[in-house]
Design a protein around this motif. Structure first.
Motif, mmCIF file in Angstrom:
data_model
loop_
_atom_site.group_PDB
_atom_site.id
_atom_site.type_symbol
_atom_site.label_atom_id
_atom_site.label_comp_id
_atom_site.label_asym_id
_atom_site.label_seq_id
_atom_site.Cartn_x
_atom_site.Cartn_y
_atom_site.Cartn_z
ATOM 1 N N MET A 135 -19.785 2.538 -25.130
ATOM 2 C CA MET A 135 -20.693 1.448 -25.488
ATOM 3 C C MET A 135 -20.093 0.614 -26.608
ATOM 4 S SD MET A 135 -24.513 2.988 -25.429
ATOM 5 C CE MET A 135 -25.039 1.450 -26.204
ATOM 6 N N ALA A 249 -29.849 3.820 -24.257
ATOM 7 C CA ALA A 249 -29.352 2.453 -24.449
ATOM 8 C C ALA A 249 -29.651 1.585 -23.231
ATOM 9 C CB ALA A 249 -27.850 2.481 -24.720
ATOM 10 N N SER A 250 -29.584 2.176 -22.032
ATOM 11 C CA SER A 250 -29.890 1.424 -20.809
ATOM 12 C C SER A 250 -31.343 0.975 -20.793
ATOM 13 C CB SER A 250 -29.594 2.295 -19.580
ATOM 14 O OG SER A 250 -28.244 2.681 -19.540
ATOM 15 N N SER A 252 -33.245 0.555 -23.444
ATOM 16 C CA SER A 252 -33.394 -0.446 -24.502
ATOM 17 C C SER A 252 -32.854 -1.800 -24.057
ATOM 18 C CB SER A 252 -32.657 0.021 -25.757
ATOM 19 O OG SER A 252 -32.702 -0.953 -26.767
ATOM 20 N N ASN A 253 -31.666 -1.810 -23.435
ATOM 21 C CA ASN A 253 -31.079 -3.071 -22.963
ATOM 22 C C ASN A 253 -31.950 -3.727 -21.909
ATOM 23 O OD1 ASN A 253 -28.974 -2.562 -24.655
ATOM 24 N ND2 ASN A 253 -27.405 -2.380 -23.081
ATOM 25 N N THR A 254 -32.532 -2.910 -21.007
ATOM 26 C CA THR A 254 -33.395 -3.466 -19.960
ATOM 27 C C THR A 254 -34.650 -4.081 -20.572
ATOM 28 O OG1 THR A 254 -32.593 -1.819 -18.371
ATOM 29 C CG2 THR A 254 -34.669 -2.918 -17.865
ATOM 30 N N GLN A 256 -34.946 -5.309 -23.560
ATOM 31 C CA GLN A 256 -34.551 -6.534 -24.255
ATOM 32 C C GLN A 256 -34.251 -7.667 -23.287
ATOM 33 O OE1 GLN A 256 -31.305 -5.644 -26.945
ATOM 34 N NE2 GLN A 256 -32.366 -3.869 -27.798
ATOM 35 N N ALA A 257 -33.886 -7.314 -22.048
ATOM 36 C CA ALA A 257 -33.552 -8.346 -21.059
ATOM 37 C C ALA A 257 -34.790 -9.009 -20.462
ATOM 38 C CB ALA A 257 -32.712 -7.739 -19.938
ATOM 39 N N GLN A 306 -21.216 -3.846 -12.992
ATOM 40 C CA GLN A 306 -22.049 -4.703 -13.844
ATOM 41 C C GLN A 306 -22.810 -5.729 -13.012
ATOM 42 O OE1 GLN A 306 -20.133 -6.216 -17.477
ATOM 43 N NE2 GLN A 306 -18.546 -4.676 -17.212
#
Length: 376
Positions: A135, A249-250, A252-254, A256-257, A306
């Motif tokens: 990461m 983290a996945s 959290s990133n989702t 935030q997206a 990705q």
């Protein structure tokens, strides 16, 4: 170069193949989830198609006709009780069996299963990517290369060095530049716009361990009117993580997206209503998607992964938009019926679904026209 030549130049045969594969897998799993939740509640599924258009191959199994259709651009399932049925008089009427007979919770479970499957697939792929490739640490700048004969080379900086602090201040996770958030490592550029003495705190990993260096230098952004360059190429420091950390983290990133995706779709609807066909980098049509996949296929399997993550997230979020004709719209109609204490009438539901379907088709046509127009 004419428009057709431009389109052909933007795409590659392998890119088109991978686009079909990625879309087919995402759609197949989406529809498979609808199928599984319907069958789990005893609702028959008449057909399951991978692809759209003319059927090339069909087989019957477990009471369902499994189809392989010509166009690899989607798929569908025919669940009993979701479409109008023909009465004795030949007129269409509201279905009374299968899906239509389920309670509201059962209907929502069937409808929500598809987008949820794409979301879970995206999370799984993202976790795999982070756990395998590491990461990015946004508060560190890793030097990827040093130009020969540059100021950086004279200072003793090397590829692989990691800058952890500038002028005694640790790099933050994010910074604000002109109101836009940037990763902390990107603040290195703004530091070099300030004249004077600077100090980089550098971690250098070697065979005997990691040492910390203080690299001091006097900097002038311009000399004799010419802009000076330090002579490095840099990016975030990528660090290995465990699977649980990668999964967290996945998620959290989702999360935030979500606002970004909603803004992108909101912008698309605004452009559609004003017939603005100017290019929008946030939403791609079929050609734009194939172009992105073509570039990713030429880079690495991880780049393709990705793209697969983005495709599944987009499919999940788009289908949850509360527009009749999409899963989110159908869920909205079920909730409205539950709040009223009785389902909408057949004519009401037909009119709403027809309007929603027409809107979605026009929106898709708009995206395709905008996608193609940039080649003219």
């Amino acid at each position: 170069m004419n428009a057709l030549q431009g389109i052909a130049a933007a795409l590659t045969p392998m890119g088109l193949i991978w686009t079909a594969v990625l879309l087919s897998v995402a759609t197949f799993l989406h529809e498979l989830a609808h199928y599984a939740l319907a069958r789990a509640q005893g609702v028959p599924v008449r057909s399951f198609s991978v692809g759209m258009g003319p059927v090339m191959l069909r087989r019957s199994w477990q009471g369902t006709e499994w189809r392989l259709s010509l166009l690899p651009i989607g798929g569908y399932v025919e669940i009993e009780g979701m479409a109008p049925e023909e009465g004795p008089d030949g007129q269409l009427r509201a279905p009374t069996r299968g899906f239509a007979a389920l309670p509201a919770v059962g209907k929502i479970a069937v409808l929500l299963a598809g987008p949820l499957m794409n979301l879970l697939l995206a999370l799984g792929l993202m976790t795999t990517l982070f756990a395998s490739q590491g990461m990015p640490a946004l508060d560190r700048a890793r030097i990827e290369s040093v130009n020969s004969g540059s100021r950086a080379e004279a200072l003793g900086l090397r590829a692989g060095d990691v800058i952890t602090a500038i002028d005694g201040r640790k790099l933050p996770e994010t910074v604000q530049t002109d109101g836009a958030p940037l990763a902390g490592w990107e603040s290195l550029r703004s530091t070099l716009e300030v004249a004077g003495q600077h100090v980089f705190t550098v971690l250098r990993r070697g065979t005997e361990g990691t040492e910390t260096l203080q690299v001091r230098f006097d900097w002038r952004p311009t000399v004799d009117g010419r802009r000076q360059l330090l002579g490095i190429r840099y990016g975030p420091d990528v660090q290995p993580v465990s699977v649980p950390t990668a999964f967290a983290a996945s998620v959290s990133n989702t999360a935030q997206a979500v606002p970004q995706v909603l803004r992108a779709f909101g912008n698309l609807f605004g452009r559609f209503l004003t017939l603005d066909i100017s290019r929008d980098e946030n939403v791609s049509g079929p050609i734009g998607t194939a172009e992105i996949v073509s570039r990713a296929a030429a880079l690495s399997p991880w780049a393709l992964l990705q793209v697969a993550i983005m495709l599944n997230l987009s499919l999940a979020f788009f289908n949850l938009i509360p527009i009749p004709g999409l899963d989110g719209g159908r869920i909205l109609l079920v909730l409205l019926g539950a709040l009223k204490g009785r389902p909408l009438t057949f004519s009401q539901e037909q009119a709403i679904n027809f309007a929603g379907f027409a809107f979605v088709m026009l929106l898709m046509l708009f995206v395709v026209v905008r996608d193609v127009s940039r080649f003219f």
